[in-house]
Every structure is written in C-alpha cells, then in structure tokens.
Scaffold this active site. Structure first.
Site, PDB file in Angstrom:
ATOM      1  N   HIS A  44       0.817  -1.207   0.000  1.00  0.00           N
ATOM      2  CA  HIS A  44       0.000   0.000   0.000  1.00  0.00           C
ATOM      3  C   HIS A  44       0.854   1.261   0.000  1.00  0.00           C
ATOM      4  CE1 HIS A  44      -3.853   2.002   0.551  1.00  0.00           C
ATOM      5  NE2 HIS A  44      -3.317   2.749   1.499  1.00  0.00           N
ATOM      6  N   HIS A  90     -10.215   3.182  -0.868  1.00  0.00           N
ATOM      7  CA  HIS A  90     -10.410   2.728   0.514  1.00  0.00           C
ATOM      8  C   HIS A  90     -11.245   1.455   0.457  1.00  0.00           C
ATOM      9  CE1 HIS A  90      -9.942   4.550   4.742  1.00  0.00           C
ATOM     10  NE2 HIS A  90      -8.773   4.474   4.166  1.00  0.00           N
TER      11      HIS A  90
END
Length: 740
Positions: A44, A90
């Site tokens: 990430h 998200h």
C-alpha cells in the site's frame, strides 16, 4: 530481539525482506522499527509490485505543475490558478466497516488536496459492488447503504460538494467492493505547498485529532487478501470526524497564507511513520520526534502503537524556527492544539524517542527510497483462450423493446439518484450541472472558467482485454468531460487489482498500465498522480482488473456547459462516430444472455482525439444543445437517457445497420450523440467531415415517445414515461430507506 516467522507474518514481511532490514540497519530491529518497516514496505505504501511499471506512464505536459510524488497532482488552468486533484482507494476498510471505511476514504483524499495549499471544491466517487440480489445480496445491500451513507455523511458535513461519479454491480466485487474517491481543489499556482522537511532545527508540529489505537496496521491490512475472518480486522479501520477536519482545513489554509510554513504532510496510510520519513526523504533531511509529546486519546499507548496508528484528521508540519507562537496562535483560533513534537536534523535519520530514550533510528532513504521493488512474473490467463469469441448466431432472440427495458432496469445502468440524493451536490455554489446530467462541472470562482471531471472504468473490458480496457477507460473519461464542453488537461488513476503474486493478475496489471500509458500519450493527457490497490480478492477470488481513470477538463466559458438531455422540439439528433457492431464485454450480453465474453471494443486514438476536438470546439462555439457519449448499453440506452429528465421529451431515430440487436446495443467506442438546432446542423456536419469523423443526422427531438427504427423498420416504440420510470426507480426498490 529475535524475530520468528510468526512475527514476520503478522507484519506482512518475508524473511528476505527482514534480512534486508537487518542489512540496512546493520543490526536487528527493535519491535517499533519492525512495525515502521512493515507499513512503509507494505504494498500500500511502497508500491513494490507496481513501481517499475508505473514509470511507463507519461507524467509531464505543458500544463503540469506537479506530477506524481507529492500529496496530489496539479495542472495550470490559467489566471494564475491551479487545479489540484487526486484519486485514492479505501476498498479493504469499506468491506470491513462500510460507513467508516468510505467516510475516512473521503476524509483522506480531502486532506491530500488541502495539504497542497488548495481549497477542495468537489468530490467524485467510483464504486463497485456485487449483485444486489442472489446469495450475497443482503450483504451487498448492507455494504452499499453503508458506503453511500459514509460518503454523504463526511462530504456533507465538511461542506464539499459531491458532483459526480459512477456505480457498477458485478459478481466479482461481491467479496471485495471498490471505493475510489477523487477530490478536486483550486490553489494559486505560485503557492503550491510541498510535503518536505528542511532547515536544521526547524520545529516539527503535530496538529489535528489525538492519536488512538484505530487504524493500526491499516496499510498492512490493505496489502493482503481477505478471508472469512476479515470482520476481525475492524480495529484496523479508522473512525472519521468531518467537523474536526473542517477546522483543520481552515487552519492549515490560513497558515499557508503566511511564510511560516516549510512543509506539510497528511498522516494517512502508515500515519505518523509515513509523514515523518517521507517529509525527511523529500527534503534530504532527518526528523527527530518524541512520542511523549504526541497528543493521545487513549492511555498507555506504546511507541509502536503511536507510530503506526492511522487515526484520522491529523497533519505533520515543519515550520520556520522563531515562528512557533504565530503557528500556535492560528491553530488556537480554530480550537485546535498544535503540539511541538520534534525538530528537523541534518543526519537523514528518522529518530523516534520515548521520553528521551531512542526507540527507533532508521535512515529515511531505507524506508522510502530503498523499499523492495519486485518485477513479478506474468502469465496470460488461460481463460482468454475460450472467452474472446462470441457466437452471435447462437444468441436467443430478444425483442428490442424488452431488452431496452431490462437494461434500463439493470442497477449498473439505472439512475443513481438514490445515491446522489444523499449527497450535498450544490454546497458552496460552485456546481454548475446537476448530478447525473453530465460529468461533474464546477465553476472556478472569480473567473469565467469551469472544470469538468469524470471517473470511468469498465472491469468487464479489462477482464477480456486488459490493455484495451484501460485505453477505453481513459477514452471514456475524457469523452465525458468533452461532452460537458471541456478540453481534457490531466488525469489521475486508481488501479484496482487482485493478488500480484499470481502471474495472471500481474499480467493484467502490466497490460493495463501499458495500455493506459499508450492512451495518455495518444490523447496528450498526462497522469499527475494516483493510487494502486492490490490484493483485492477474497478466498482466492479476485475482482475484475479495474483501472479507474479520473480526467479533468477545462471549460473557458462556463456559460457554454453542455448536458446530456435533449432540450427542444425539432432539434436535429446527430451521431458522431460509427458503430462497428461490437458486443464483446457489453452490458447487453451480460444482462440479456448472462455472458461475459468476446473482445473489448476497438479503439482508434487518432479518431478518438479528432472526435473529442470536434465536440469540445462545437460546444465552445455554442452549437450543441446536448451531448451524451455511447457507452454501457449502446446507442439505445444513450438515446433513452438523453430523453430522461426532460419532462417527457422524446425522439424519433432511424439507424443504419443490419441487425437490430447489434445496432441498438453495440458498445463501439468513439461515438457521441448530440442534438443541435436544425439551423446549426450543417455547420456541425461540416466540422466533423473536415476532421474525418463519420457523422450523420439520425433523427429529430420531439413527441413523448422514443421511436427507434433500424433500416426503416421500427425496432423500439415506447413512451418516455414508461421507460424513465424503470430507469429512475430501480435502485430504490432494493433499499428500505429511499432518499428524499
């Protein structure tokens, strides 16, 4: 300390990566250091599987003021102003805790924009969910309701308009929804703020909400697959406070008007860890902090927890020495506490202390610039060998009117009014076009200009042909802003894929990136930044490869904005572009025949660019009454949607094709349906001919029915009210709570 394999697994690190950490430090790491490395070297944060491929994307251009590498990208829009924008994902948090996952996604992308010195003025979202009915329908409906409520709850509360977006429903997203959020802001071009630390002895300030235990290892969680125990990861989902963020936004923008600020960084993924080491690395400096000075809302927090927490609404500032009182006074005015937690150093180290005792000491470059980079193996998926063909003759015959109604009632095509009525689309009075009428369009106040923004991406196309699917996503997003009357000037991307350690998934990713790079060069639309979201799969089932592309376009005269709806009786309806009879990956095949197969539509970039130029110039000249691109559902759906929200104004059209099914529902690219005053028809056709774009009048606006013939034979004849009722109410039927 001795690190066993179980500890490495908890931190998402391999044994080889651990050995690299030891070599970098020339010693064993402390537990806090291990945690810091684990989040900074997570997929990430480090993009370790994607970085070598992202370098292929064109990131510079005449208007680019800031490309990838900062909190957001920026392009010059004239009058000394910049459009600052970025899209982020998200996904994993929104599956685990839909409301807070989506809400904090909105909050995070807003911070990325005002961190650059820009005032956020618009939000968009691109959402993907599983089917609303079937075995997982109840779970999907719960996730949809939570995500939409979270987006609205945060954006409405902070006072930023949600002006557009898209939602699609497909089986591969049932176990892993996608929540991608784009934010656009306006800044003075000469006053863009960077996330950098510099100047030995300059103070480092923590501002915003207190640190809690929410979100710890959120970046690591977002770098792993889901399984049936994913609900246990709820502590890794942050909790947002939009009212705190509003105060933080205003305080930061006020501070940025002074010359006291050196740099600022959002504490997003990896929290205080990421902001500290990234600011130091960008400035070639070190940063030393003491966690005892970090405001905490829970007792007994360890340095490990404080450094890895992803609590929301927090920023890290570096300010000029001697200006501390001024900085603290500004934040006090906004009822916020600015905590002096450290200083900038010259040694290039991230040094973390706890009451004066060093608990972590790591070179910033080791965390940011020396993270592992993997060139993972790729393999073309075997499924393509049998999916890339269609036996059209074997398809059951469907009455065109029945097919149109069925498709208008497909949740992917149907009106998203149920969702956007939960959003404040007009706050701050920048919004020009109503939600659902065209791309999102916002005025640039104190100028005559406007900006159009669109997000697009078709997972089916990318599943069947990843390279071309990415090209089509870019082309459609650009075409949508052109249909609003804009000229595309920049793009951002959110690349959503499954597990990159599987060669077939990595092949999809590489093909998409290379297709996107080719498209950006061909259309002269640079990528100014974005996000990569990998490991989007549950129990080994990956999502469709889904690159979401956000394109920003500039409209020189805000009075010339164009929307999708027909405006007046007797206007000419003109089709720009041509149908090539392509049903591969289409909504028609999926909805009417339960098939996802064939090849994605072809795309000629020279013709696409010419088409976009003709339409944007015709809009600027005031020739167009409406414009709507042909995409999901083909020209039949495009024509129907052009009649909706008009008070029942219909159209009569005659198409030139052999097969009604193909003529009506083909999704060939580079096509736009426009309406013009009959007196302007010749001028438009002349412009199209000069650009080499096929164009012809296919009908007239008028009446209260949609009547479509193919080669003179009537294929569809339906009252606009009947068709619009199906399209407008589909989503509401799935949810008990109907938006007002």
């Amino acid at each position: 300390m001795t690190i066993d394999q179980a500890a490495l697994d908890r931190h998402g690190l391999t044994r080889d990566e651990y050995d690299r950490i030891v070599r970098s430090l020339e010693r064993e790491p402390t537990l806090t250091e291990l945690g810091i490395f684990s989040v900074m070297w997570s997929e990430h944060c480090s993009y370790k599987s994607s970085r070598i491929h992202l370098r292929k994307l064109p990131t510079s251009g005449a208007r680019v003021l800031q490309g990838p590498g900062e909190n957001a990208g920026a392009v010059d829009i004239g009058d000394g102003l910049a459009a600052v924008f970025k899209i982020e994902s998200h996904n994993h948090p929104s599956f685990i805790e839909p409301y807070q996952g989506a809400a904090t996604g909105v909050g995070g992308i807003i911070r990325d924009i005002f961190t650059m010195g820009a005032r956020p003025i618009a939000l968009l979202n691109a959402l993907r969910f599983g089917p609303l009915d079937g075995p997982h329908g109840a779970r999907t409906r719960r996730i949809v309701e939570g995500v939409v409520a979270g987006i609205g709850g945060y954006g409405n509360s902070i006072g930023i308009a949600t002006v557009g977006g898209e939602i699609a429903f497909e089986e591969p997203y049932a176990g892993n929804p996608l929540v991608n959020v784009l934010c656009l802001g306006i800044a003075e071009a000469r006053a863009l703020v960077k996330g950098t630390a510099a100047g030995a002895g300059n103070p480092v300030y923590y501002v915003g909400a207190k640190t809690g235990r929410d979100g710890i290892h959120g970046a690591t969680m977002a770098s792993a697959e889901f399984d049936d125990k994913s609900a246990e990861k709820r502590p890794a989902v942050q909790v947002g406070d939009p009212f705190m963020e509003k105060l933080l936004l205003e305080a930061c923008l006020e501070l940025m008007k002074t010359d006291a600020l050196i740099g600022v960084q959002d504490m997003g993924a990896a929290g205080l860890t990421c902001s500290t080491c990234e600011m130091g690395a960008r400035g070639g400096a070190g940063v030393e902090i003491d966690v005892q000075h970090v405001p905490q809302r829970e007792s007994g927090m360890t340095p490990y927890e404080i450094m890895l927490s992803e609590s929301q609404e927090r920023m890290l500032l570096v300010v000029k020495k001697g200006r501390e009182a001024e900085v603290e006074r500004i934040f006090d005015k906004w009822d916020l506490h600015a905590a002096h937690i450290g200083e900038v150093t010259t040694d290039g180290l991230m040094r973390v202390k706890d009451r004066g005792q060093v608990v972590a000491e790591i070179p910033n470059t080791a965390l940011v610039d020396e993270a592992p980079v993997y060139d993972r193996p790729t393999r073309r998926p075997a499924y393509l060998d049998h999916l890339n063909t269609i036996d059209a003759a074997s398809l059951a015959r469907v009455e065109p009117k029945d097919a149109l109604l069925e498709m208008l009632g497909s949740p992917t095509i149907a009106s998203k009014r149920w969702a956007y009525r939960q959003y404040d689309t007009m706050v701050r009075t920048n919004t020009i076009a109503l939600a659902g009428m065209t791309a999102g369009v916002v005025r640039v106040k104190e100028t005559n200009r406007a900006l159009a923004i669109s997000t697009d991406g078709n997972g089916r196309y990318c599943y069947l042909n990843p390279r071309r699917g990415a090209m089509l996503a870019l082309a459609e997003a650009a075409r949508n802003v052109v249909c609003a009357g804009a000229v595309p000037i920049g793009a951002t991307n959110c690349l959503n894929f499954g597990n990159p350690e599987r060669p077939e998934i990595m092949w999809q990713f590489v093909e998409c990136v290379e297709g996107l790079a080719e498209g950006c060069r061909a259309l002269d639309i640079p990528i100014t930044g974005g996000n990569v979201s990998l490991y989007n799969e549950t129990d080994g089932k990956a999502i469709y490869p889904t690159p979401i592309i956000g394109v920003v376009g500039l409209i020189d005269d805000a009075a010339r904005v164009v929307t999708r709806t027909f405006k007046r009786e007797a206007d000419s309806i003109v089709l720009l572009g041509e149908d090539r009879g392509e049903l591969g990956g289409s909504e028609y095949l999926r909805t009417m025949h339960g098939l996802v197969r064939g090849d994605a539509p072809e795309l000629d970039f020279a013709r696409e660019r010419a088409l976009q130029s003709v339409v944007s110039q015709a809009a600027a000249a005031g020739l167009l009454q409406s414009a709507h691109d042909c995409s999901d559902g083909g020209i039949a759906v495009t024509l129907a949607e052009s009649c909706f929200d008009t008070g029942g104004l219909g159209a009569t059209v005659d198409l030139d094709a052999v097969s009604p099914d193909i003529a009506l529902f083909s999704e060939s690219a580079s096509r736009i349906v426009v309406s013009v005053n009959a007196a302007d028809e010749r001028e438009l056709l002349t412009r199209a001919a000069a650009a080499g774009i096929p164009a012809r009048r296919i009908g007239r606006v008028g009446g209260s029915r949609l009547q479509i013939s193919v080669q003179g034979q009537r294929a569809i004849d339906i009252a606009i009210g009947e068709a619009e009722q199906v399209w407008a109410t589909t989503l509401e039927k799935y949810f008990k709570r109907v938006a007002a």
